[in-house]
Design an enzyme around this catalytic site. Structure first.
Site, mmCIF file in Angstrom:
data_model
loop_
_atom_site.group_PDB
_atom_site.id
_atom_site.type_symbol
_atom_site.label_atom_id
_atom_site.label_comp_id
_atom_site.label_asym_id
_atom_site.label_seq_id
_atom_site.Cartn_x
_atom_site.Cartn_y
_atom_site.Cartn_z
ATOM 1 C CG ASP A 59 -1.833 1.137 1.350
ATOM 2 O OD1 ASP A 59 -1.557 2.190 0.751
ATOM 3 O OD2 ASP A 59 -2.851 0.994 2.043
ATOM 4 C CE1 TYR A 150 -8.263 11.216 -9.227
ATOM 5 C CE2 TYR A 150 -9.110 12.692 -10.923
ATOM 6 C CZ TYR A 150 -8.392 11.572 -10.565
ATOM 7 O OH TYR A 150 -7.775 10.808 -11.535
#
Ligand code: NAP
Length: 249
Positions: A59, A150
């Protein structure tokens, strides 16, 4: 090719979509590739039939990820030539429905993880006079109502690309970004959109893409691969849209 002369690339988010196509493009060029993502199944699929690709489950937001990734490249191959910061998550909402957790997840994955990874990779990339590629988005250069966090995170990564290009030029490291438009990947599915919602997004994107088609992951991989080629050695600090003309329309 003698193994010690092969270039070594770390590609994050390589289990699907643009990352998978990029990992395969580098391996087709004869480079070793560490393909990074959280899920082992998609990574194994990326590597299947491509012996130069090695899956590495990680991750990128984990505290130990930067050192783990860089050390994996150095321990296994003794060098690192290319770092592609491609792993990304969307998942925004209109401002009225602001979701702190979703915003933090996006900024941590899309913005802070690349900063940490580049920091950890600096000595190795200095050694090879390597290349950093940030995968941003062409909407980072425009308004994107409903996906503002975003877009802002990706625009910040564009900005880092320019700053790092100048800061790292004395070390011989080039830094570039590719800014995809609408590309056919599972990103909508990963975002939790229904098939109907994904189709609606695609229709809108198609209507706003002058070249009149949705892009393929290989379209983006082509740009990344060529920007990393030594023949592109005078290019740094650019953000290259790969979007069928969407950003200029
Ligand atoms: P995708 O198929 O969803 O790929 C994203 C990849 O990132 C997945 O394989 C995911 O795998 C990995 N990932 C997510 N979080 C991660 C984490 N914390 N650690 C490690 N890996 C992680 O979508 P894509 O379209 O190929 O996206 C690639 C990049 O292009 C993203 O940065 C995206 O923002 C950008 N982009 C895409 C489009 C488009 O239209 N497709 C347009 C503009 C920009 P795991 O879940 O297994 O970790």
């Amino acid at each position: 090719m003698n193994d010690v002369h092969r270039r070594v690339a770390v590609v994050t988010g390589a289990g699907t979509g643009i990352g998978r196509a990029t990992a395969r493009a580098f391996s087709a060029d004869g480079a070793h590739v560490l393909a990074v993502g959280r899920r082992t199944g998609p990574l194994a699929e990326t590597a299947a039939g491509h012996p130069l690709i090695t899956p590495l489950a990680a991750d990128v937001t984990a505290a130990d990820a930067p050192d783990r990734l860089v050390n994996a490249a150095l321990d296994r191959y003794g060098r690192l030539d290319v770092l592609v910061n491609n792993a990304g998550v969307a998942g925004d909402s209109p401002l009225a429905e602001f979701d702190e957790t979703a915003a933090r997840r996006q900024l941590d994955t899309n913005l802070l993880a690349p900063v940490r990874l580049v920091h950890a990779a600096l000595p190795a990339l200095t050694e090879t006079r390597g290349v950093i590629v940030n995968v941003t988005t062409s909407i980072g250069q425009r308004a994107w109502p409903g996906s503002a966090v975003y877009a802002a995170g990706k625009a910040a990564l564009d900005s880092l690309t320019r700053s790092w290009a100048v800061e790292l030029a004395p070390h011989g490291i080039r830094v570039v970004a590719v800014a995809p438009g609408a590309i056919d990947t599972p990103i909508g599915e990963h975002l939790g959109l229904s098939p109907e919602q994904q189709a609606a997004v695609r229709r809108w994107q198609l209507a706003h893409t002058p070249l009149g088609r949705i892009g393929h992951p290989e379209d983006v991989a082509w740009a990344i691969r060529h920007l990393c080629d030594p023949t592109a050695g005078f290019i740094t600090g650019v953000v290259l849209p790969v979007d069928g003309g969407a950003v200029v329309a």
